[in-house]
Design a protein around this motif. Structure first.
Motif, PDB file in Angstrom:
ATOM      1  N   ALA A 105      37.367  41.951  43.731  1.00 36.05           N
ATOM      2  CA  ALA A 105      37.100  42.851  42.875  1.00 36.05           C
ATOM      3  C   ALA A 105      35.974  42.597  42.141  1.00 36.05           C
ATOM      4  O   ALA A 105      35.792  41.404  41.756  1.00 36.05           O
ATOM      5  CB  ALA A 105      38.463  43.097  41.772  1.00 36.05           C
ATOM      6  N   THR A 106      35.455  43.816  41.408  1.00 40.93           N
ATOM      7  CA  THR A 106      34.009  43.518  40.680  1.00 40.93           C
ATOM      8  C   THR A 106      34.351  43.855  39.436  1.00 40.93           C
ATOM      9  O   THR A 106      34.814  45.017  39.145  1.00 40.93           O
ATOM     10  CB  THR A 106      32.918  44.381  41.326  1.00 40.93           C
ATOM     11  N   LEU A 118      34.970  34.557  36.107  1.00 40.78           N
ATOM     12  CA  LEU A 118      35.757  35.820  35.530  1.00 40.78           C
ATOM     13  C   LEU A 118      36.752  36.053  36.656  1.00 40.78           C
ATOM     14  O   LEU A 118      36.602  35.836  37.782  1.00 40.78           O
ATOM     15  CB  LEU A 118      34.840  37.169  35.712  1.00 40.78           C
ATOM     16  N   SER A 119      37.905  36.022  35.919  1.00 44.67           N
ATOM     17  CA  SER A 119      39.185  36.123  36.974  1.00 44.67           C
ATOM     18  C   SER A 119      39.846  37.162  36.544  1.00 44.67           C
ATOM     19  O   SER A 119      40.428  37.751  35.426  1.00 44.67           O
ATOM     20  CB  SER A 119      39.848  34.793  36.746  1.00 44.67           C
ATOM     21  N   PRO A 120      40.404  38.068  37.528  1.00 39.61           N
ATOM     22  CA  PRO A 120      41.026  39.347  37.127  1.00 39.61           C
ATOM     23  C   PRO A 120      42.665  39.074  36.990  1.00 39.61           C
ATOM     24  O   PRO A 120      43.124  38.231  37.319  1.00 39.61           O
ATOM     25  CB  PRO A 120      40.803  40.305  38.458  1.00 39.61           C
ATOM     26  N   LEU A 143      40.073  30.569  44.831  1.00 35.95           N
ATOM     27  CA  LEU A 143      39.601  31.356  43.664  1.00 35.95           C
ATOM     28  C   LEU A 143      39.081  32.641  44.312  1.00 35.95           C
ATOM     29  O   LEU A 143      38.118  33.059  43.637  1.00 35.95           O
ATOM     30  CB  LEU A 143      38.639  30.393  42.760  1.00 35.95           C
ATOM     31  N   THR A 144      39.553  33.295  45.375  1.00 38.17           N
ATOM     32  CA  THR A 144      38.886  34.206  45.939  1.00 38.17           C
ATOM     33  C   THR A 144      38.785  35.569  45.203  1.00 38.17           C
ATOM     34  O   THR A 144      38.043  36.174  45.459  1.00 38.17           O
ATOM     35  CB  THR A 144      39.419  34.679  47.289  1.00 38.17           C
ATOM     36  N   ASP A 145      39.748  35.642  44.173  1.00 39.36           N
ATOM     37  CA  ASP A 145      39.869  36.964  43.221  1.00 39.36           C
ATOM     38  C   ASP A 145      38.693  36.860  42.091  1.00 39.36           C
ATOM     39  O   ASP A 145      38.586  37.481  41.648  1.00 39.36           O
ATOM     40  CB  ASP A 145      41.164  37.123  42.685  1.00 39.36           C
ATOM     41  N   SER A 146      38.240  35.473  41.875  1.00 38.71           N
ATOM     42  CA  SER A 146      37.190  35.169  40.733  1.00 38.71           C
ATOM     43  C   SER A 146      35.921  35.396  41.242  1.00 38.71           C
ATOM     44  O   SER A 146      35.501  35.303  42.354  1.00 38.71           O
ATOM     45  CB  SER A 146      37.798  33.720  40.441  1.00 38.71           C
ATOM     46  N   VAL A 147      34.963  35.607  40.396  1.00 42.94           N
ATOM     47  CA  VAL A 147      33.568  35.811  40.530  1.00 42.94           C
ATOM     48  C   VAL A 147      32.879  34.928  39.410  1.00 42.94           C
ATOM     49  O   VAL A 147      33.405  34.648  38.354  1.00 42.94           O
ATOM     50  CB  VAL A 147      33.289  37.156  40.470  1.00 42.94           C
ATOM     51  N   ARG A 148      31.553  34.478  40.008  1.00 45.13           N
ATOM     52  CA  ARG A 148      30.927  33.822  39.057  1.00 45.13           C
ATOM     53  C   ARG A 148      29.831  34.839  38.526  1.00 45.13           C
ATOM     54  O   ARG A 148      29.214  35.436  39.302  1.00 45.13           O
ATOM     55  CB  ARG A 148      30.132  32.610  39.681  1.00 45.13           C
ATOM     56  N   GLY A 205      41.567  43.513  31.888  1.00 43.22           N
ATOM     57  CA  GLY A 205      42.329  42.428  32.924  1.00 43.22           C
ATOM     58  C   GLY A 205      41.563  41.366  33.300  1.00 43.22           C
ATOM     59  O   GLY A 205      42.081  40.458  34.060  1.00 43.22           O
ATOM     60  N   TRP A 206      40.364  41.175  33.135  1.00 41.57           N
ATOM     61  CA  TRP A 206      39.494  39.920  33.256  1.00 41.57           C
ATOM     62  C   TRP A 206      39.442  38.890  32.050  1.00 41.57           C
ATOM     63  O   TRP A 206      39.332  39.354  31.068  1.00 41.57           O
ATOM     64  CB  TRP A 206      38.130  40.329  33.493  1.00 41.57           C
TER      65      TRP A 206
END
Length: 305
Positions: A5-6, A39-41, A28-33, A90-91
């Motif tokens: 998710a973005t 950032l984690s949803p 950590l595939t749901d998280s983004v840098r 939610g992040w």
């Protein structure tokens, strides 16, 4: 790898990071840098409002210990948004640690969990209401995993056939255990990380960094058994579970099996069944190989330290 998710422009703005985000690998595939943050949803605002300040204080304490060695335990530093909120849409955010890699050694992951729980025990001495009141799927599965046989069998009636049979089998095994055989270390509840497997990284110096703490008020041996079970399902040696086959610790592994099956009833039931079959042939009092490490003794030693 599924596309994560973005976070929206509003989320990125409040966390003061660029709008260029990149996915993270592994668990950590749901998280983004984004910039210098991860950032984690899917984070609960009430839980994080209590948990994030606690973890931030612990992270600082661990990093600034006068006797700290380069490879000692670390905790990812939570970072609030510009308005002071710990969760936005939610992040939640934590500090990006350059050079971190996935921890591929099950022994390091489990040892990091034991150290984390020993550090958390004196910081939180009463069960936090916000943790006990969680209503998400993992929290519901956790409560059922510690329920009595009647409640478990009732829950089994709502599951697919394979998962239902597994839950009933574990309920029967739990009913057959001697409650007096359990060690206090296997029954003492405290704040634990209920999702350790895949959430321990190694920083550039090789220190374990615990991320994405999933808070529960349960025995640390249960949290360790959950992690060990997840690691075995991910390819680790099944013999790693033999350390939980003793009379004092077997319930922790059985409740870990329950938790896994209840969190995801569509999961590979055969993998959990294989764990139970292995327990059936492991002697409760010992085995023919070298002595098994005692998780109860290890946990008690860490708490004394």
């Amino acid at each position: 790898m599924p596309t994560p998710a973005t976070p929206s422009s509003h989320v990125l703005d409040l966390f003061a990071v660029p709008e260029v985000v990149e996915p993270l690998p592994g668990a950590l595939t749901d998280s983004v840098r984004a910039g210098d943050l991860v950032l984690s949803p899917g984070r609960d605002a009430a839980v994080q409002a209590w948990l994030s300040p606690l973890l931030a204080r612990l992270a600082v304490r661990l990093d600034e210990r006068p006797d700290r060695r380069a490879q000692d335990l670390r905790v990812a530093m939570p970072v609030p948004a510009r308005d002071g909120a710990w969760v936005v849409e939610g992040w939640a955010a934590s500090r990006w640690e350059p050079g971190t890699t996935a921890c591929l050694d099950p022994a390091v992951t489990l040892a990091a969990g034991r150290l984390l729980h020993a550090r958390l025990a004196p910081l939180v001495t009463e069960p936090p209401a916000v943790v006990l009141e969680r209503t998400d799927a993992r929290a519901r599965a956790e409560r059922l995993a510690f329920a009595g046989g009647a409640d478990l069998r009732a829950a089994a009636g709502t599951l697919p056939a394979g998962a239902a049979g597994l839950v009933r089998r574990v309920a029967d095994l739990l009913d057959g255990l001697d409650p007096d055989a359990a060690s206090p270390a296997a029954t003492r509840h405290q704040l634990v990380h209920a999702d350790l497997a895949g959430h321990v990284l190694l920083d550039a110096a090789g220190a374990p960094v615990v991320v994405d703490v999933d808070p529960a008020w349960r025995p640390p041996l249960w949290a360790e058994a959950v992690a060990a079970l997840d690691l075995v399902r991910g390819g680790a040696d099944p013999a790693r579970l033999d350390r939980y086959a003793g009379a004092a610790t077997r319930a922790a592994l059985l409740r870990a099996v329950l938790f896994g099956a209840l969190v995801d009833p569509a999961a590979d039931v055969a993998a959990y069944t294989a764990v139970l079959d292995r327990l059936d042939v492991v002697d409760l009092g010992g085995h023919d190989g070298p002595p098994r490490p005692d998780p109860v003794a290890e946990t008690e030693e860490l708490h004394r330290g």
